[in-house]
Design an enzyme around this catalytic site. Structure first.
Site, short mmCIF file in Angstrom:
data_model
loop_
_atom_site.label_atom_id
_atom_site.label_comp_id
_atom_site.label_asym_id
_atom_site.label_seq_id
_atom_site.Cartn_x
_atom_site.Cartn_y
_atom_site.Cartn_z
CG HIS A 1 -1.91 -0.46 0.95
ND1 HIS A 1 -3.28 -0.66 0.95
CD2 HIS A 1 -2.04 -2.32 1.55
CE1 HIS A 1 -3.67 -2.03 1.29
NE2 HIS A 1 -3.04 -2.84 1.25
CG PHE B 1 0.35 -10.64 4.85
CD1 PHE B 1 -0.43 -10.21 3.38
CD2 PHE B 1 1.67 -9.03 4.99
CE1 PHE B 1 -1.02 -8.93 3.73
CE2 PHE B 1 1.35 -8.09 4.06
CZ PHE B 1 0.80 -7.81 3.19
NE ARG C 1 -1.23 6.15 2.36
CZ ARG C 1 -1.09 5.49 1.72
NH1 ARG C 1 -1.26 4.19 1.79
NH2 ARG C 1 0.50 5.39 1.13
NE ARG D 1 -4.85 -6.28 8.29
CZ ARG D 1 -5.85 -5.28 7.78
NH1 ARG D 1 -7.26 -6.19 7.98
NH2 ARG D 1 -5.81 -4.71 7.68
CG ASN E 1 -7.81 -4.30 1.12
OD1 ASN E 1 -7.13 -3.25 1.17
ND2 ASN E 1 -7.49 -5.38 1.15
NE ARG F 1 4.04 3.53 6.91
CZ ARG F 1 3.50 4.87 7.04
NH1 ARG F 1 3.96 5.71 6.49
NH2 ARG F 1 2.99 5.60 7.93
CE1 TYR G 1 -2.03 -4.51 9.46
CE2 TYR G 1 -1.98 -2.52 8.61
CZ TYR G 1 -2.62 -3.67 8.59
OH TYR G 1 -3.04 -4.67 7.64
FE1 HDD Z 1 -2.30 -4.91 5.86
C1 HDD Z 1 -1.27 -1.78 5.30
C2 HDD Z 1 -5.29 -3.39 4.26
C3 HDD Z 1 -3.78 -8.05 5.60
C4 HDD Z 1 0.50 -5.82 7.11
N1 HDD Z 1 -2.70 -2.83 4.80
C5 HDD Z 1 -2.09 -1.86 4.80
C6 HDD Z 1 -3.29 -0.52 4.56
C7 HDD Z 1 -4.53 -1.34 4.53
C8 HDD Z 1 -4.13 -2.56 4.58
C9 HDD Z 1 -5.79 -0.57 3.83
C10 HDD Z 1 -2.58 0.67 4.22
C11 HDD Z 1 -3.15 2.14 5.49
C12 HDD Z 1 -2.41 2.84 4.58
O1 HDD Z 1 -3.32 3.28 4.22
O2 HDD Z 1 -1.29 3.87 5.35
N2 HDD Z 1 -4.69 -5.99 4.65
C13 HDD Z 1 -5.72 -5.13 4.22
C14 HDD Z 1 -6.37 -5.97 4.86
C15 HDD Z 1 -5.76 -6.80 5.08
C16 HDD Z 1 -4.73 -7.12 4.89
C17 HDD Z 1 -7.53 -5.78 4.25
C18 HDD Z 1 -6.97 -8.42 5.08
C19 HDD Z 1 -8.10 -8.48 5.04
N3 HDD Z 1 -1.92 -6.81 6.00
C20 HDD Z 1 -2.65 -7.80 5.70
C21 HDD Z 1 -1.80 -8.80 6.45
C22 HDD Z 1 -0.56 -8.19 6.81
C23 HDD Z 1 -0.56 -6.58 6.56
C24 HDD Z 1 -2.82 -10.33 6.87
C25 HDD Z 1 0.06 -9.27 8.12
C26 HDD Z 1 0.04 -9.87 8.64
N4 HDD Z 1 -0.65 -4.10 5.67
C27 HDD Z 1 0.28 -4.81 6.49
C28 HDD Z 1 1.11 -3.61 6.60
C29 HDD Z 1 0.62 -2.66 6.76
C30 HDD Z 1 -0.54 -2.73 5.80
C31 HDD Z 1 2.51 -4.24 6.28
C32 HDD Z 1 2.08 -1.61 5.20
C33 HDD Z 1 2.16 -0.01 6.15
C34 HDD Z 1 1.51 -0.37 7.14
O3 HDD Z 1 1.19 -1.53 7.55
O4 HDD Z 1 1.28 1.15 7.80
O5 HDD Z 1 1.75 -3.51 7.87
#
Ligand code: HDD
Length: 722
Positions: A107, A193, A144, A390, A180, A401, A394
């Site tokens: 993202h 993931f 966002r 999750r 999402n 970051r 986060y």
């Molecule tokens: Fe995630 C970002 C949505 C599964 C780990 N995720 C992130 C963002 C969204 C989602 C919208 C962007 C937030 C922003 O705008 O800053 N993610 C989802 C949805 C999931 C999902 C709807 C499943 C239903 N995500 C998921 C899993 C993991 C993560 C299973 C890890 C185990 N996601 C992350 C992250 C991020 C992230 C690596 C990257 C940047 C952030 O968190 O802030 O932690």
């Protein structure tokens, strides 16, 4: 002879030094910095007061010292070396060198805005969350939107899932609904993931492709993980190429819990429904938009909000109890499954309006930190293993970051309610944390008391009973990987099914390894034989034997709510007409059309051969927003061409004008033609092919009919393939 150069201390344009004006003394005779001076007498009391660069005649260093000259570094002699003693220069370069922070691992590319959520129906019966306490209650939000796979600098119209993350600044702490625009996910367990993300990102030995799933590693992974099949149907559908952030749904995806004042719990799924309705582009259009305007979605959001056309979403909840969860064919803890709206209707409980763009993209959109574990009292987690994972991820990622444990103090992340804790110090501590004692219990509060008692006011985790052995295991109830994919496929209109087939063919066609294509088509046979057959045919390969599903495919009722087209709103509201105007075009017709489209809630963007504009029939110049060479018709929902009396020859000679019409036709758009457009139509080879959705615009009656038609769908019956 050397070119004349500005001397140190001389402003290059004005030829005169820009001198710092001395600050006037602000105190009443007390010396600055003495122990007896009250902070309010010394200026801003310690808060950084940052002026916009141009708002002050004097520039300063980050520490506030006036800078004598920001355009020439300090040199020894006219042509001598730069001096170490130039600390202002050193500070400037030092800061610049450290401007970038790591982009989000997923993202990375996103755009956001501020808004407000208004509860329209109290949910006090099922949750004690204050945000839903009573109708009329307003809560500040920040949203966002994002793509998932691409890097920060990638393009907006990748075929991809869109993130839809909302921070509610509730009066009992921040609630982050990190969802999402697709209600299901690729995987069931968060442990997969990193593998999923590694498969879809650029391939590590070559660094491409960027922002796209159309490559071997992604399809290799998902074809080996049949649980991902359902989600690929969504990502191959038009949901993955939305027309606008303003026109897409959002989902919390997981099953969460609501807990009410009595401590009773129900399950809940969250849904955002755009008030403008859903709209998508077609793939050929998406490909071209990415070249014409890589910022298409962010520009669209920015333009709408700054024009006062505030996008809105209704928040809906599906609330259900354990009894429903037990009877439902699928496990409600499995994030690869949804609950059809027809089974549990959506209760609309509020409206969110995005009404303010950010002041600074980095400070707000880049630094906003969403965390699924941020829930206020009244909202709790289910045991969905994806959600549980999750909740760990986060927090970690924000430290990586944003670089400090104090990221919650950044204005965009800071709760709007008071905070009270004994977390202290750390990098970039900006809070002057009060008090002598930083531990609990303490008696410095004045009360001679022991540890605070656990109260019912805080976030009380729902006391769900837990039993069973500790094992690494995927529950039996998670084994059906195809039934809901089949339901999704069968719930699409024929046009949408065509798009899904074309998307699989496109994406799998980019895979170099034939075995990957075969494995994926073998899985698709469990979804639907006709789907698999059409994809195999499109790929020019024999139909492979079907793979063996882990659990039998269950036949489920079609769910009309899953289709975009079946639920399309009859409106042109919030959309954009590209009006290509030739010299000599009828001034009255231009005016009439513009007024009618605006009345219908749309926006008109004037395009001419040259950006200087077109001269209309009445001799007036109509200013253009764009020259046609920079404004292909893919940037508009519909187009109209109003040519002059010269047979449209001025436009016919312009290759970009010809493409403007051909592309609009290929993308099934409604086209308005006014004035003498025959030459242009002939030059595109479309003469004799214009159909019901190519309408005349000139007279008042024609204009009305054309604008009425804009509210309808694209002309899907047109015999083209885009
Ligand atoms: Fe995630 C970002 C949505 C599964 C780990 N995720 C992130 C963002 C969204 C989602 C919208 C962007 C937030 C922003 O705008 O800053 N993610 C989802 C949805 C999931 C999902 C709807 C499943 C239903 N995500 C998921 C899993 C993991 C993560 C299973 C890890 C185990 N996601 C992350 C992250 C991020 C992230 C690596 C990257 C940047 C952030 O968190 O802030 O932690």
């Amino acid at each position: 002879m050397l070119a004349e150069r500005s001397l140190p201390g001389t402003h290059p344009r004005e030829g005169a030094p820009r001198m710092a004006t001395k600050k006037k003394a602000t105190t009443t005779g007390k010396a600055r910095g003495t122990a007896s001076a009250a902070p309010e007498e010394l200026g801003n009391g310690g808060e950084l007061h940052q002026l916009a660069g141009g708002d002050s005649p004097v520039m300063t260093t980050a520490h506030g010292a006036p800078v004598q000259d920001d355009n020439n570094s300090l040199r020894a002699g006219d042509r001598g070396p730069t001096l170490m003693a130039d600390h202002a220069f050193r500070e400037k370069i030092f800061h610049f060198d450290h401007e970038r922070i790591p982009e989000r691992v997923v993202h990375a590319r996103g755009y956001g805005a501020h808004g407000v959520f208004e509860c329209t129906e109290s949910l006090a019966d099922v949750t004690r969350a204050s945000v839903f306490a009573e109708a009329g209650k307003q809560t500040e939000t920040f949203v966002r939107f994002s793509t998932v796979a691409g890097n920060l600098g990638s393009f907006d119209l990748a075929r991809d899932v869109r993130g839809f993350a909302t921070k509610f600044y509730t009066d009992e702490g921040n609630w982050d609904l990190v969802g999402n625009n697709i209600p299901v996910f690729f995987i069931q367990d968060a442990v997969k993931f990193p593998d999923l993300v590694h498969s879809v990102k650029e391939e590590p030995d070559r660094g491409f492709p960027q922002a796209g799933s159309a490559h071997d590693t992604f399809w290799d992974f998902v074809s080996l993980m049949p649980e991902a099949t359902h989600m690929t149907l969504w990502t191959m559908s038009d949901r993955a190429i939305p027309r606008s952030f303003r026109m897409m749904e959002g989902f919390g995806v997981h099953t969460f819990r609501f807990v009410n004042d009595a401590g009773e719990s129900s399950f809940v799924k969250f849904h955002w429904k755009p008030v403008l309705g859903m709209q998508s582009v077609v793939w050929n259009e998406a490909v071209k938009i990415n070249g014409a305007d890589p910022d298409f979605h962010r520009r669209d959001l920015f333009d709408a909000i700054t024009a006062g056309d505030f996008p809105q979403w209704e928040l809906g909840v599906q609330v259900f109890d354990d009894a429903f969860a037990d009877e439902f064919d699928f496990d409600v803890l499995d994030a690869t499954k949804l609950i059809p709206e027809e089974l549990v209707p959506i209760r609309t409980v509020g409206t969110m309006t995005l009404n303010r763009v950010v002041d600074n993209v980095f400070a707000e959109i880049e630094q906003v930190a969403f965390m699924t574990q941020n829930v206020p009292p009244g909202i709790d987690f289910s045991n969905d293993p994806l959600l549980q994972g999750r909740n760990f991820s986060y927090l970690d990622t924000q430290l990586k970051r944003l670089g400090s444990t104090n990221f919650s103090q950044l204005p965009v992340n800071a709760p709007r309610c008071p905070v009270a804790h004994f977390q202290r110090d750390g990098h970039m501590q900006t809070s002057t944390q009060p008090g002598r004692a930083a531990y609990e219990p303490n008696s410095f509060t004045g009360d001679d008391r022991g540890p605070r008692e656990a109260g019912s006011d805080g976030h009380v985790p729902f006391p769900a009973p837990v039993e069973g052995e500790t094992r690494r295991i995927r529950a039996e109830s998670f084994r059906d990987h195809y039934s809901q994919g089949r339901q999704f496929w069968l719930s699409q209109t024929p046009v949408e099914q065509d798009h899904i087939v074309a998307a699989y063919v496109f994406e799998l066609g980019k895979c170099e390894v034939p075995a990957i294509r075969e494995r994926m088509v073998a899985n698709l046979r469990n979804v639907d034989e006709s789907l698999a057959g059409r994809v195999a045919d499109g790929l020019g390969m024999p139909l492979p034997a079907a793979s063996t599903p882990a659990a039998p495919v269950v036949e489920t009722e079609v769910s009309p709510a899953l289709s975009i087209l079946a639920n399309a709103k009859e409106t042109f509201e919030g959309r954009k007409l590209g009006l290509l105007v030739g010299d000599g075009a009828n001034a009255a017709a231009v005016k009439r059309l513009t007024k009618a489209v605006e009345k219908a809630g749309g926006v008109v963007e004037v395009i001419a051969a040259k950006v200087g504009g077109a001269t209309l029939s009445d001799g007036a110049t109509l200013e253009a927003k764009q020259a046609v060479a920079g404004a292909p018709s893919v940037l508009y929902d519909a187009v109209a061409i109003l040519a002059g009396p010269d047979g449209g020859s001025g436009l016919a000679d312009e290759p970009a004008a010809r493409d403007f019409l051909t592309d609009a036709f290929t993308h099934y758009k409604v086209i308005g033609l006014g004035g003498e457009t025959d030459a242009l139509v002939a030059a595109t080879g479309l003469d004799g092919k214009l159909d019901d959705a190519c309408l005349p615009v000139g007279t008042a009656a024609e204009t009305t009919a054309y604008v009425d038609r804009l509210a309808g769908p694209r002309h899907w019956d047109r015999s083209v393939t885009a």
